[in-house]
Motif scaffolding. Structure first.
Motif, mmCIF file in Angstrom:
data_model
loop_
_atom_site.group_PDB
_atom_site.id
_atom_site.type_symbol
_atom_site.label_atom_id
_atom_site.label_comp_id
_atom_site.label_asym_id
_atom_site.label_seq_id
_atom_site.Cartn_x
_atom_site.Cartn_y
_atom_site.Cartn_z
ATOM 1 N N SER A 198 -40.219 9.123 -63.753
ATOM 2 C CA SER A 198 -38.788 9.102 -63.453
ATOM 3 C C SER A 198 -38.304 10.530 -63.286
ATOM 4 O O SER A 198 -38.733 11.443 -63.987
ATOM 5 C CB SER A 198 -38.012 8.406 -64.575
ATOM 6 N N GLN A 199 -37.398 10.699 -62.344
ATOM 7 C CA GLN A 199 -36.898 12.050 -62.093
ATOM 8 C C GLN A 199 -36.150 12.582 -63.314
ATOM 9 O O GLN A 199 -36.190 13.776 -63.607
ATOM 10 C CB GLN A 199 -35.992 12.057 -60.853
ATOM 11 N N GLN A 200 -35.514 11.709 -64.066
ATOM 12 C CA GLN A 200 -34.781 12.142 -65.255
ATOM 13 C C GLN A 200 -35.733 12.722 -66.298
ATOM 14 O O GLN A 200 -35.477 13.781 -66.885
ATOM 15 C CB GLN A 200 -33.991 10.982 -65.853
ATOM 16 N N ALA A 201 -36.878 12.036 -66.508
ATOM 17 C CA ALA A 201 -37.857 12.519 -67.491
ATOM 18 C C ALA A 201 -38.433 13.862 -67.066
ATOM 19 O O ALA A 201 -38.617 14.766 -67.890
ATOM 20 C CB ALA A 201 -38.977 11.493 -67.660
ATOM 21 N N LEU A 202 -38.695 14.002 -65.766
ATOM 22 C CA LEU A 202 -39.240 15.263 -65.258
ATOM 23 C C LEU A 202 -38.248 16.399 -65.460
ATOM 24 O O LEU A 202 -38.602 17.482 -65.947
ATOM 25 C CB LEU A 202 -39.597 15.119 -63.774
ATOM 26 N N LEU A 203 -36.989 16.163 -65.123
ATOM 27 C CA LEU A 203 -35.977 17.208 -65.245
ATOM 28 C C LEU A 203 -35.708 17.559 -66.710
ATOM 29 O O LEU A 203 -35.451 18.719 -67.035
ATOM 30 C CB LEU A 203 -34.684 16.759 -64.563
ATOM 31 N N GLU A 204 -35.762 16.550 -67.579
ATOM 32 C CA GLU A 204 -35.537 16.826 -69.005
ATOM 33 C C GLU A 204 -36.625 17.757 -69.540
ATOM 34 O O GLU A 204 -36.332 18.684 -70.313
ATOM 35 C CB GLU A 204 -35.518 15.513 -69.800
ATOM 36 N N ASP A 205 -37.884 17.511 -69.137
ATOM 37 C CA ASP A 205 -38.978 18.388 -69.580
ATOM 38 C C ASP A 205 -38.750 19.813 -69.102
ATOM 39 O O ASP A 205 -38.976 20.780 -69.841
ATOM 40 C CB ASP A 205 -40.318 17.871 -69.047
ATOM 41 N N VAL A 206 -38.311 19.945 -67.856
ATOM 42 C CA VAL A 206 -38.095 21.277 -67.281
ATOM 43 C C VAL A 206 -36.946 21.990 -68.002
ATOM 44 O O VAL A 206 -37.057 23.162 -68.383
ATOM 45 C CB VAL A 206 -37.797 21.168 -65.770
ATOM 46 N N VAL A 207 -35.850 21.269 -68.205
ATOM 47 C CA VAL A 207 -34.688 21.869 -68.863
ATOM 48 C C VAL A 207 -35.030 22.262 -70.293
ATOM 49 O O VAL A 207 -34.649 23.349 -70.766
ATOM 50 C CB VAL A 207 -33.484 20.905 -68.834
ATOM 51 N N ASN A 208 -35.747 21.391 -71.009
ATOM 52 C CA ASN A 208 -36.121 21.698 -72.396
ATOM 53 C C ASN A 208 -36.951 22.977 -72.483
ATOM 54 O O ASN A 208 -36.847 23.738 -73.444
ATOM 55 C CB ASN A 208 -36.908 20.535 -73.001
ATOM 56 N N PHE A 213 -25.907 26.322 -67.652
ATOM 57 C CA PHE A 213 -26.820 25.618 -66.747
ATOM 58 C C PHE A 213 -26.478 24.141 -66.726
ATOM 59 O O PHE A 213 -26.297 23.514 -67.768
ATOM 60 C CB PHE A 213 -28.264 25.817 -67.227
ATOM 61 N N ARG A 214 -26.414 23.578 -65.527
ATOM 62 C CA ARG A 214 -26.065 22.164 -65.400
ATOM 63 C C ARG A 214 -26.952 21.526 -64.336
ATOM 64 O O ARG A 214 -27.223 22.128 -63.292
ATOM 65 C CB ARG A 214 -24.601 22.020 -65.002
ATOM 66 N N VAL A 215 -27.415 20.311 -64.624
ATOM 67 C CA VAL A 215 -28.233 19.555 -63.674
ATOM 68 C C VAL A 215 -27.377 18.459 -63.062
ATOM 69 O O VAL A 215 -26.804 17.639 -63.776
ATOM 70 C CB VAL A 215 -29.460 18.931 -64.366
ATOM 71 N N ASP A 216 -27.293 18.444 -61.747
ATOM 72 C CA ASP A 216 -26.523 17.418 -61.041
ATOM 73 C C ASP A 216 -27.465 16.640 -60.136
ATOM 74 O O ASP A 216 -27.916 17.137 -59.115
ATOM 75 C CB ASP A 216 -25.413 18.077 -60.207
ATOM 76 N N ASN A 243 -41.118 27.819 -63.059
ATOM 77 C CA ASN A 243 -41.254 29.191 -62.546
ATOM 78 C C ASN A 243 -40.005 29.616 -61.787
ATOM 79 O O ASN A 243 -39.553 30.762 -61.907
ATOM 80 C CB ASN A 243 -42.487 29.278 -61.630
ATOM 81 N N LEU A 244 -39.460 28.715 -60.983
ATOM 82 C CA LEU A 244 -38.227 29.044 -60.248
ATOM 83 C C LEU A 244 -37.091 29.376 -61.220
ATOM 84 O O LEU A 244 -36.370 30.375 -61.048
ATOM 85 C CB LEU A 244 -37.826 27.877 -59.338
ATOM 86 N N LEU A 245 -36.957 28.543 -62.246
ATOM 87 C CA LEU A 245 -35.868 28.757 -63.213
ATOM 88 C C LEU A 245 -36.120 30.013 -64.060
ATOM 89 O O LEU A 245 -35.203 30.783 -64.345
ATOM 90 C CB LEU A 245 -35.717 27.538 -64.116
ATOM 91 N N SER A 246 -37.385 30.217 -64.458
ATOM 92 C CA SER A 246 -37.714 31.402 -65.254
ATOM 93 C C SER A 246 -37.418 32.689 -64.480
ATOM 94 O O SER A 246 -36.862 33.641 -65.036
ATOM 95 C CB SER A 246 -39.187 31.386 -65.672
ATOM 96 N N ASN A 247 -37.794 32.698 -63.211
ATOM 97 C CA ASN A 247 -37.500 33.868 -62.388
ATOM 98 C C ASN A 247 -35.996 34.078 -62.226
ATOM 99 O O ASN A 247 -35.510 35.211 -62.224
ATOM 100 C CB ASN A 247 -38.169 33.733 -61.023
ATOM 101 N N ALA A 248 -35.275 32.960 -62.093
ATOM 102 C CA ALA A 248 -33.820 33.071 -61.967
ATOM 103 C C ALA A 248 -33.183 33.586 -63.258
ATOM 104 O O ALA A 248 -32.257 34.410 -63.227
ATOM 105 C CB ALA A 248 -33.235 31.690 -61.613
ATOM 106 N N ILE A 249 -33.709 33.146 -64.391
ATOM 107 C CA ILE A 249 -33.199 33.620 -65.685
ATOM 108 C C ILE A 249 -33.441 35.114 -65.846
ATOM 109 O O ILE A 249 -32.583 35.874 -66.308
ATOM 110 C CB ILE A 249 -33.860 32.847 -66.841
#
Length: 222
Positions: A168-178, A191-194, A216-222
């Motif tokens: 599920s896309q929700q489970a994938l995004l939750e792992d990434v955000v965590n 940070f907000r996920v829409d 990696n995309l988010l880490s580089n952005a951070i």
């Protein structure tokens, strides 16, 4: 040897009577089974010729041995160049792979350490449970990365084999955000996920690779 090689008599007669000089480099005598070199010269003032016959059988054999050795040497050089090229590619692949993996591992490890500190400071059991679940999520991701690192075939070749699965896309995004949330909180990043525009609840991807890309995309952005 002339008995079995009468075809050469014409050259001898031509030298003697036509006053021509023939230098016959080499031929094989079937009568004596030898390689001969014949130099034939007209005799001054007479219809005769002088022939110098040299046995070059050993020389021919030596030349053949040199040719075979040279051929093997050239083949060995080509094989060595190919082997060196493969070794250089494998070494470059190892360097790039390990550099990439070391970068990938920092994010979930930072998440584990960050959530652990928050869990130690949490006063409410529910909040502590939430942090522990996030620690577990980051720990699983780190374990997958470590297992991936131990794939020696991937390290040597630099090739990646994808393993698509449904998630599920929700489970994938939750792992990434965590995995990245702690780093964002430390820098006071909002940070907000829409995902309201997403029309698929489940997707088929290589989950580990997709998480690596997004993290990696988010880490580089951070």
């Amino acid at each position: 040897f002339l008995k079995g090689d009468r075809k050469w008599l014409g050259f001898f007669y031509g030298t003697a009577f036509e006053r021509k000089t023939y230098r016959l480099r080499r031929f094989f005598s079937s009568e004596i089974h030898k390689y001969l070199r014949i130099a034939c010269y007209p005799w001054p003032g007479a219809s005769l010729c002088a022939c110098l016959v040299t046995d070059e059988t050993d020389l021919v054999q030596a030349e053949r041995n040199v040719h075979r050795t040279s051929t093997r040497l050239q083949t060995a050089k080509r094989e060595l160049r190919v082997a060196c090229h493969k070794a250089e590619r494998a070494n470059d692949a190892k360097t790039g792979f390990l550099s990439s993996v070391s970068h990938d591992m920092r994010t979930p490890l930072n998440g584990i350490l960050g959530y652990t500190n928050l869990a130690l400071q949490a006063k409410h059991p529910e909040l502590m449970r939430e942090y522990l679940e996030k620690i577990q999520s980051s720990g699983k991701l780190l374990l997958e990365l470590i297992n991936n690192t131990l794939d020696l075939n991937q390290i040597e070749t630099g090739a990646i084999t994808l393993h698509p699965e449904s998630i599920s896309q929700q489970a994938l995004l939750e792992d990434v955000v965590n995995a990245v949330q702690v780093s964002m909180d430390e820098k006071n990043i909002v940070f907000r996920v829409d995902s309201s525009g997403a029309f698929m609840t489940n997707i088929c991807v290589d989950v580990l690779r997709m998480r690596e890309v997004l993290i990696n995309l988010l880490s580089n952005a951070i």
